[in-house]
Write a protein that holds these residues in place. Structure first.
Motif, PDB file in Angstrom:
ATOM      1  N   GLY A 241       0.781  -1.228   0.000  1.00 30.47           N
ATOM      2  CA  GLY A 241       0.000   0.000   0.000  1.00 30.47           C
ATOM      3  C   GLY A 241       0.814   1.280   0.000  1.00 30.47           C
ATOM      4  N   THR A 242       2.123   1.154  -0.120  1.00 30.73           N
ATOM      5  CA  THR A 242       2.982   2.331  -0.217  1.00 30.73           C
ATOM      6  C   THR A 242       2.956   2.821  -1.659  1.00 30.73           C
ATOM      7  OG1 THR A 242       4.441   1.500   1.513  1.00 30.73           O
ATOM      8  CG2 THR A 242       5.356   3.180   0.035  1.00 30.73           C
ATOM      9  N   TRP A 243       2.732   4.111  -1.852  1.00 29.10           N
ATOM     10  CA  TRP A 243       2.704   4.700  -3.192  1.00 29.10           C
ATOM     11  C   TRP A 243       4.032   5.396  -3.441  1.00 29.10           C
ATOM     12  CZ3 TRP A 243      -1.209   4.920  -6.959  1.00 29.10           C
ATOM     13  CH2 TRP A 243      -2.346   4.185  -6.628  1.00 29.10           C
ATOM     14  N   THR A 244       4.593   5.187  -4.645  1.00 27.30           N
ATOM     15  CA  THR A 244       5.875   5.780  -5.012  1.00 27.30           C
ATOM     16  C   THR A 244       5.711   6.620  -6.271  1.00 27.30           C
ATOM     17  OG1 THR A 244       7.046   3.885  -4.069  1.00 27.30           O
ATOM     18  CG2 THR A 244       8.286   5.277  -5.582  1.00 27.30           C
ATOM     19  N   VAL A 245       6.296   7.817  -6.238  1.00 26.57           N
ATOM     20  CA  VAL A 245       6.301   8.721  -7.386  1.00 26.57           C
ATOM     21  C   VAL A 245       7.751   8.872  -7.835  1.00 26.57           C
ATOM     22  CG1 VAL A 245       5.756  11.043  -8.207  1.00 26.57           C
ATOM     23  CG2 VAL A 245       4.311   9.955  -6.476  1.00 26.57           C
ATOM     24  N   LYS A 246       7.993   8.668  -9.142  1.00 31.70           N
ATOM     25  CA  LYS A 246       9.351   8.768  -9.680  1.00 31.70           C
ATOM     26  C   LYS A 246       9.391   9.734 -10.853  1.00 31.70           C
ATOM     27  CE  LYS A 246      10.564   3.976  -8.655  1.00 31.70           C
ATOM     28  NZ  LYS A 246      10.928   2.686  -9.249  1.00 31.70           N
ATOM     29  N   ARG A 247      10.516  10.433 -10.971  1.00 33.80           N
ATOM     30  CA  ARG A 247      10.830  11.273 -12.131  1.00 33.80           C
ATOM     31  C   ARG A 247      12.179  10.804 -12.640  1.00 33.80           C
ATOM     32  NH1 ARG A 247      14.311  15.232 -13.218  1.00 33.80           N
ATOM     33  NH2 ARG A 247      13.761  16.746 -14.824  1.00 33.80           N
ATOM     34  N   GLN A 248      12.209  10.286 -13.874  1.00 39.70           N
ATOM     35  CA  GLN A 248      13.440   9.730 -14.423  1.00 39.70           C
ATOM     36  C   GLN A 248      13.732  10.328 -15.793  1.00 39.70           C
ATOM     37  OE1 GLN A 248      15.739   7.356 -13.027  1.00 39.70           O
ATOM     38  NE2 GLN A 248      16.806   8.378 -14.676  1.00 39.70           N
ATOM     39  N   PRO A 249      14.804  11.130 -15.918  1.00 40.15           N
ATOM     40  CA  PRO A 249      15.171  11.669 -17.234  1.00 40.15           C
ATOM     41  C   PRO A 249      15.973  10.658 -18.060  1.00 40.15           C
ATOM     42  CG  PRO A 249      16.536  12.636 -15.513  1.00 40.15           C
ATOM     43  CD  PRO A 249      15.585  11.707 -14.838  1.00 40.15           C
TER      44      PRO A 249
END
Length: 117
Positions: free
Chosen positions: A32-40
């Motif tokens: 139930g852990t939500w992860t947000v990623k930004r990957q160039p």
């Protein structure tokens, strides 16, 4: 479990700027852990140094993660717009069915169309 959401925004290529794109994802794990990623990504899909993933826990995890995802996408749209000489406002970027749009068109396609010489 909800499926992950992802969006890729390409930077307009110019003679003084190499090809680049940024991929954003928001997804839950089995706990139930939500992860947000930004990957160039650079030319030929080479992964560049990315930001640290943001993790959200608890009752409001999904809402907070989706808000963070939208905030990252909006900021990147504004940055790309600035590079091609557009003064966009955060309110110009709207989300329809989870996808960012500008003037009712997919944001990446809209910016790409205006950024081509």
């Amino acid at each position: 479990m909800p499926s992950p959401t992802g969006y890729t925004l390409a930077y307009p290529q110019t003679s003084d700027r190499p090809q680049m794109a940024v991929r954003f994802t928001v997804a839950p794990d089995a706990k139930g852990t939500w992860t947000v990623k930004r990957q160039p990504y650079g030319a030929a899909g080479r992964m560049l140094t990315g930001d640290q993933p943001r993790r959200y826990f608890g009752d409001e995890a999904r809402v907070r993660a989706e808000a963070a995802y939208r905030g990252l996408v909006v900021r990147e749209c504004l940055h790309v717009g600035q590079l091609i000489g557009l003064e966009l406002d955060p309110r110009d970027v709207r989300f329809q069915d989870g996808w960012p749009t500008l003037d009712g068109m997919d944001a990446a396609q809209w910016l790409e169309a205006l950024g081509t010489d």
